[in-house]
Structure formats: structure tokens, C-alpha cells
Scaffold this active site. Structure first.
Site, PDB file in Angstrom:
ATOM      1  CE  LYS A 120      41.309   6.797  24.876  1.00 45.80           C
ATOM      2  NZ  LYS A 120      41.642   7.912  24.742  1.00 45.80           N
TER       3      LYS A 120
ATOM      4  CD  GLU B 202      58.098   6.064  28.101  1.00 42.70           C
ATOM      5  OE1 GLU B 202      58.726   8.024  28.081  1.00 42.70           O
ATOM      6  OE2 GLU B 202      58.526   5.415  27.987  1.00 42.70           O
ATOM      7  CG  LEU B 203      53.583   8.955  33.033  1.00 44.01           C
ATOM      8  CD1 LEU B 203      53.382   8.749  34.677  1.00 44.01           C
ATOM      9  CD2 LEU B 203      51.775   9.008  32.234  1.00 44.01           C
TER      10      LEU B 203
ATOM     11  CB  CYS C 159      57.231  14.686  27.429  1.00 43.61           C
ATOM     12  SG  CYS C 159      58.317  13.579  26.142  1.00 43.61           S
TER      13      CYS C 159
ATOM     14  CD  GLU D 124      53.631  17.633  31.214  1.00 42.07           C
ATOM     15  OE1 GLU D 124      53.491  17.105  31.769  1.00 42.07           O
ATOM     16  OE2 GLU D 124      55.131  17.735  30.763  1.00 42.07           O
TER      17      GLU D 124
HETATM   18  P1  NAD Z   1      45.993  12.685  29.198  1.00 42.89           P
HETATM   19  O1  NAD Z   1      47.154  11.733  30.595  1.00 42.89           O
HETATM   20  O2  NAD Z   1      45.288  13.201  29.272  1.00 42.89           O
HETATM   21  O3  NAD Z   1      45.815  11.545  28.166  1.00 42.89           O
HETATM   22  C1  NAD Z   1      46.446  10.228  27.459  1.00 42.89           C
HETATM   23  C2  NAD Z   1      45.386   9.626  26.498  1.00 42.89           C
HETATM   24  O4  NAD Z   1      45.109   8.828  28.580  1.00 42.89           O
HETATM   25  C3  NAD Z   1      44.384   9.557  26.068  1.00 42.89           C
HETATM   26  O5  NAD Z   1      43.927   9.042  24.740  1.00 42.89           O
HETATM   27  C4  NAD Z   1      43.337   9.987  27.190  1.00 42.89           C
HETATM   28  O6  NAD Z   1      42.145   9.632  26.843  1.00 42.89           O
HETATM   29  C5  NAD Z   1      44.143   8.601  28.386  1.00 42.89           C
HETATM   30  N1  NAD Z   1      43.144   8.501  29.529  1.00 42.89           N
HETATM   31  C6  NAD Z   1      43.452   9.568  30.504  1.00 42.89           C
HETATM   32  N2  NAD Z   1      42.642   8.937  31.437  1.00 42.89           N
HETATM   33  C7  NAD Z   1      42.658   7.401  31.384  1.00 42.89           C
HETATM   34  C8  NAD Z   1      41.557   5.961  32.178  1.00 42.89           C
HETATM   35  N3  NAD Z   1      41.438   6.977  33.157  1.00 42.89           N
HETATM   36  N4  NAD Z   1      42.231   5.763  31.778  1.00 42.89           N
HETATM   37  C9  NAD Z   1      41.912   5.516  30.623  1.00 42.89           C
HETATM   38  N5  NAD Z   1      42.751   6.241  30.037  1.00 42.89           N
HETATM   39  C10 NAD Z   1      42.725   7.779  29.997  1.00 42.89           C
HETATM   40  O7  NAD Z   1      47.466  13.249  28.605  1.00 42.89           O
HETATM   41  P2  NAD Z   1      47.664  14.069  27.195  1.00 42.89           P
HETATM   42  O8  NAD Z   1      47.376  15.794  27.933  1.00 42.89           O
HETATM   43  O9  NAD Z   1      47.098  13.658  26.207  1.00 42.89           O
HETATM   44  O10 NAD Z   1      49.147  14.393  26.419  1.00 42.89           O
HETATM   45  C11 NAD Z   1      49.775  15.605  27.211  1.00 42.89           C
HETATM   46  C12 NAD Z   1      50.489  14.778  28.713  1.00 42.89           C
HETATM   47  O11 NAD Z   1      51.278  13.442  27.924  1.00 42.89           O
HETATM   48  C13 NAD Z   1      51.270  15.581  29.091  1.00 42.89           C
HETATM   49  O12 NAD Z   1      51.754  15.581  30.054  1.00 42.89           O
HETATM   50  C14 NAD Z   1      52.982  14.971  27.989  1.00 42.89           C
HETATM   51  O13 NAD Z   1      54.482  15.129  29.116  1.00 42.89           O
HETATM   52  C15 NAD Z   1      52.765  13.664  28.113  1.00 42.89           C
HETATM   53  N6  NAD Z   1      53.740  13.506  27.199  1.00 42.89           N
HETATM   54  C16 NAD Z   1      54.733  12.518  27.892  1.00 42.89           C
HETATM   55  C17 NAD Z   1      55.866  11.701  26.146  1.00 42.89           C
HETATM   56  C18 NAD Z   1      56.657  10.740  27.426  1.00 42.89           C
HETATM   57  O14 NAD Z   1      56.712  10.344  26.243  1.00 42.89           O
HETATM   58  N7  NAD Z   1      56.894  11.320  28.218  1.00 42.89           N
HETATM   59  C19 NAD Z   1      54.855  12.026  25.368  1.00 42.89           C
HETATM   60  C20 NAD Z   1      54.045  12.741  25.396  1.00 42.89           C
HETATM   61  C21 NAD Z   1      53.530  13.376  25.926  1.00 42.89           C
END
Ligand code: NAD
Length: 503
Positions: free
Chosen positions: A185, A260-261, A294, A395
Site C-alpha cells: 500500500k 520505521e518512524l 527521517c 519532527e
Molecule cells: P504517514 O504515517 O502519514 O503515512 C505513511 C503510510 O502509512 C502511508 O502509506 C499512509 O497511507 C499509511 N497510513 C497512515 N495511517 C494509516 C492507518 N491508520 N492504517 C494503515 N495505513 C496508514 O507518513 P508520511 O507522512 O507518508 O511519511 C513521513 C514520515 O515517515 C515521517 O515521519 C518520516 O520520519 C517517516 N519516515 C521514516 C523512515 C524510517 O526509515 N524510519 C523513513 C522515511 C520516512
């Protein structure tokens, strides 16, 4: 955003369908949503809005494909993954271009990222036929005891918008090498590159259903995938808030979870550091990818004796960054990928000003030369930040740097670790003892010394604390996609006391 809504429903735009069981499928609900180019702000395509009914079909296809995929010899699975690496290499420019159109990152950065994607497929392709259990000496007579490494089953991969294909690849080849089949997804903001990418699986000759993609919103397709009873593991990269919801939902039926957040990584510069190298490292830490990584070194901790000189040099260099078209090799800072993210970054700049931080560079949207209609934030630097301010704790995920002064080494570690996150940390020093102490003291999944933002397939990556669960990359990661079965074979019929456990 208004242009996105205006163009929604335009019949002339290309449509990206779901990918289920080796076929392009229209979403059952028939709905599509628009996607735009961050550099121009123009809507250029419509993405299939998958829902739970589509997720059901994709998971069913992946279930049917499980015995097919595991019926192949491990070396054959490895050969297919290696073939994927070849195909990615042959398509790096096309894939990098698709990424830039989706997320606005520099082509100059996406090109090496696509080569890295190929490296990941090659690395885990090579591992597919080298996964071994162990024979365990239990000391019990007439007993052979060993472990088998078995796949988890159908796994769900949920990805963010900032580096969609690379972050998908942190999961996908490992999951496949371990014998799982997958439903992906992608982020609703950047789905097209993943839907282009899956064509390569067809070309490589993967059996249908091994890799499926259901695009859509997190609360619809994403939540349905997490809730699906036939999903054995959810691996998600994204925000802390999204990760928390997924972790809670997945806990209901004991799914494996990898997250991975986000991060608020400290980049610490001691007075004895190579000054110019540290300046470059500080810039790489926060302004590369417009801060949308991230691992961004968004808190710069400067030893007080070099603070003013360092800030002056940083402002001088960052102030010269060329902002504009991400496709041009001469551009340093590209646009912000999504409209909500653009608003969020600007809000944080205002929050920092309201908290009393001093803005010494940037401080708002960039609309100057090269900006077109894109969503640009000027590289922004705040001094006078303390670690209790929101700008130091939350962040931002944009080109916004908070500078925090410190006096002693101990104080630097205290400030660095005083955060809910723990993804990465940087240290700049010429003192070998301090390099070792820092690597022990810093609570982060990755510590860089005299460098920043380096990575690769062979090294484990993941977060401490709220930055996540699990590790991706390296040899050990394969185990995160498998379950271990212990087998006891008794070579002599067991005539022991049936009411007492055999020790
Ligand atoms: P997000 O959490 O908004 O979305 C990420 C994914 O999760 C999307 O595909 C979204 O549709 C899905 N999602 C959201 N809520 C959901 C739910 N309730 N159930 C199932 N799926 C759901 O994050 P974003 O804004 O797309 O990405 C940016 C974030 O990602 C930043 O916080 C960044 O630090 C983090 N990030 C972490 C890493 C790592 O490796 N630690 C790498 C890159 C980005």
C-alpha cells in the site's frame, strides 16, 4: 490544493490502476484520486482508490501465490530477485524520473537511490538460497533437534511519500527472499512510481500474485490491510502517529509489526572537529532532500566556543543553496513533496518564532527565481533554541534547522538523548576516545562519526524509542520475515512416564 481539487475528475489525465494477481485492475468502488507534481503544483494523473474489497482480492491472490512461490527452489527465487536487480539497473533513469515527478526530490539524489534499490534486490537475491536453520545439541539421547526457518505468509508493506521506492525496497526483497508474498500500500501522495515499478516484476517473470499493489488512502486501503486476518505481518514506514495506529490495530490479532518512524536526530559538533567538514555535514543533515528524510539532523548541537563562527559559516553556505527544478543537476534544494506537508513546515516556522527562537536564515515560503508554482520552503535556520521548545522536540520534516548550544560533552549527550525519538545521531570530533564514548552513549539506531546520512544494504537500520520497531538491511534482517520452527525427532520410541514432561 485548490488546483488538485479543480483538476479532480479530469478525463484527460492518465489513470494508474491497482496491480492484483499479475493484472492491472480497476478499483471495485470505481473511484480515483488526483496526484500532483510538487515542482509545478499541477495535477498530472489519477490514482486508483483501493478499498477493503480490493485489499481482500489482493490478499487472496497473495495467499494463492504462497505455495507457488515456496514451491520454487530457493535458488530460483534468488534468480528472480537478481533479475529484478538487473531490470532496475536498466531502468534507473525512468524510475528516478517517476520518483521526482511524484515527490519532487532531486533527480541527482533519486538516480543513486535507484542504483541502491538494485543493490538491495541483488543482496537479498543472493541470500535466498543461503537461509539455514541450526542443529541444536540438546544432550538428549536418540534425539535430533533442529530449527527450520519458514516464511510468515502474506505480508503487508505500507510506505511513505518521501523516498517511495527505496523505502519499499528496504522491505520487499527481504520479504520475498524469505518466502513471503506481499501486498503493497503506497502513500496516497506518491503512488505512481510504485505502480510503474511493479511492471518490472512481470518482466522478470515472477509468478502472478507474489507482488500486489493496492493504492489508496491510509484510513481505507491501509487500515483494511492492517485489519485483514490473513496478513501475518505489517511493515510500515511513516509517521509516529500513523505507526501508533497501525501498531494498535495489528495488536488485536497478534500480527508481527515492523515500524520505521520519525526522528529528531541530533548532529553534535565539538570544538575539536574538522570545522569545514562539520559545516558540510550539518548542511547535508538538514537541507538535503529539503529536510524530508527521517534521518534529518534537525537538531544541531554546537559547542559554545565555536557556536557563532559555525552559525556564520552555515548561513553563508546554506544561503547560497540553489532552489528550483529538481530535475536540474544544478539544483540543491527542491520543493516540499505534499501540500499538507508544506503547510505543516510553514506552521512550525511560525511556532519557532513564537517560542522565541531567532531566525538567522530563511523563515518562510520561497517564491523567488526557479520556484515556478511549486511548494518551496526557504532553507531556514533558528538559533537560540532550547531542547524544551516544540521546534526541538517535534519532527518538522522540512528544511528547518534548530541550533542548540552546549558546553560539556556530558551536556551534549543529555540534550541529544532527551527526545522521544532515536533514529540517528551525528558526532563531529577529532578525539578518538570521544568517538567511542559517543557511539556508546547516544540512544539511536545509527550513529555517524565525522560523516552523516550514509547507508547501504548490508547495515542494519532502524529506530530506538518512538523511532520504530525492528531492523531493515543486513544479514540478520531476513529473520524478521520468518518464523522459527523447532523440530524434535526421537529416533527411539519414547517409553517414558507419560505424565511427566521429558527434560
Ligand atoms: P504517514 O504515517 O502519514 O503515512 C505513511 C503510510 O502509512 C502511508 O502509506 C499512509 O497511507 C499509511 N497510513 C497512515 N495511517 C494509516 C492507518 N491508520 N492504517 C494503515 N495505513 C496508514 O507518513 P508520511 O507522512 O507518508 O511519511 C513521513 C514520515 O515517515 C515521517 O515521519 C518520516 O520520519 C517517516 N519516515 C521514516 C523512515 C524510517 O526509515 N524510519 C523513513 C522515511 C520516512
Amino acid at each position: 490544493m485548490s488546483r488538485v481539487l479543480e483538476a479532480a475528475g479530469s478525463a484527460s489525465l492518465p489513470e494508474f490502476d491497482l496491480y492484483i494477481d499479475g493484472r492491472r485492475e480497476k478499483p471495485i468502488g470505481g473511484a480515483y484520486f488526483p496526484t500532483d507534481n510538487p515542482y509545478t503544483g499541477e495535477v498530472w494523473a489519477q490514482i486508483a482508490r483501493g478499498t477493503s474489497a480490493d485489499v481482500d482480492l489482493a490478499v487472496a491472490a497473495a495467499r494463492r501465490a504462497l505455495p507457488v512461490w515456496n514451491g520454487l527452489k530457493p535458488s530460483e527465487r534468488g534468480r528472480l530477485l537478481t533479475k529484478m536487480a538487473d531490470l532496475v539497473e536498466a531502468n534507473v533513469e525512468r524510475l528516478a524520473g517517476a520518483e521526482v515527478r511524484d515527490n519532487g526530490k532531486l533527480f541527482a539524489e533519486m538516480l543513486p537511490q535507484m542504483r541502491l534499490v538494485a543493490d538491495w534486490f541483488r543482496y537479498y537475491g543472493g541470500m535466498a538460497d543461503k537461509i539455514e536453520g541450526t542443529v541444536i545439541p540438546t544432550g538428549k539421547p536418540d534425539m535430533l533437534t533442529f530449527t527450520r526457518q519458514e516464511p510468515l505468509g502474506v505480508v503487508g508493506l505500507i510506505t511513505p511519500w518521501n523516498s517511495p521506492l527505496l523505502l519499499l525496497t528496504h522491505k520487499l526483497p527481504t520479504a520475498l527472499a524469505a518466502g513471503n508474498t506481499v501486498v503493497i500500500k503506497p502513500s496516497e501522495f506518491t503512488s505512481s512510481s510504485t505502480l510503474v515499478f511493479v511492471e518490472l516484476f512481470e518482466q522478470a517473470g515472477f509468478p502472478p500474485g507474489v507482488v500486489n499493489v493496492v493504492s489508496g488512502y491510509g484510513h481505507e486501503a491501509g487500515a483494511a490491510l492492517v485489519a485483514h486476518p490473513d496478513i501475518a505481518k505489517i511493515a510500515m514506514t511513516g509517521s509516529e502517529a500513523g505507526g501508533r495506529k497501525i501498531n494498535e490495530a495489528a495488536a488485536c490479532d497478534f500480527k508481527h509489526v515492523a515500524l520505521e518512524l520519525g526522528g529528531k536526530s541530533p548532529n553534535i559538533v565539538f570544538a575539536d572537529a574538522d570545522f569545514e567538514a562539520a559545516v558540510v555535514g550539518a548542511i547535508a543533515g538538514i537541507f538535503a532532500a529539503s529536510g524530508q528524510t527521517c534521518i534529518a539532523g534537525s537538531r544541531l548541537l554546537l559547542q559554545r566556543s565555536i557556536h557563532d563562527r559555525f552559525v556564520e559559516r552555515l548561513v553563508e553556505i546554506a544561503g547560497q543553496a540553489r532552489i528550483g527544478d529538481p530535475m536540474l543537476a544544478t539544483t540543491h534544494v527542491g520543493p516540499v513533496a505534499t501540500s499538507p506537508q508544506f503547510d505543516k513546515v510553514l506552521q512550525y516556522i511560525e511556532i519557532a518564532k513564537g517560542e522565541g527562537a531567532t531566525c538567522v536564515l530563511g523563515g518562510g515560503a520561497y517564491t523567488g527565481e526557479g520556484a515556478q508554482g511549486g511548494r518551496f520552503v526557504a532553507p531556514t535556520i533558528f538559533t537560540g533554541v532550547n531542547n524544551q521548545m516544540r521546534i526541538a522536540r517535534e519532527e518538522v520534516f522540512g528544511p528547518v534547522l534548530s541550533i542548540i548550544p552546549f558546553d560539556t560533552e556530558e551536556e551534549a549527550y543529555e540534550i541529544a538523548n532527551d527526545t522521544p525519538y532515536g533514529l540517528a545521531a551525528g558526532v563531529w570530533t577529532s578525539d578518538m576516545g570521544r568517538m567511542i564514548r559517543a557511539s556508546e552513549r547516544l540512544q539511536a539506531g545509527t550513529v555517524w562519526v565525522n560523516t552523516y546520512r550514509v547507508g547501504g544494504v548490508s547495515t542494519p537500520f532502524g529506530g530506538y524509542k518512538h523511532s520504530g520497531l525492528g531492523r531493515e538491511g543486513g544479514i540478520a534482517a531476513i529473520k524478521e520475515w520468518q518464523q522459527t520452527k523447532t523440530v524434535w525427532i526421537c529416533g527411539k520410541p519414547d517409553t517414558n512416564h507419560p505424565f511427566v514432561m521429558r527434560h
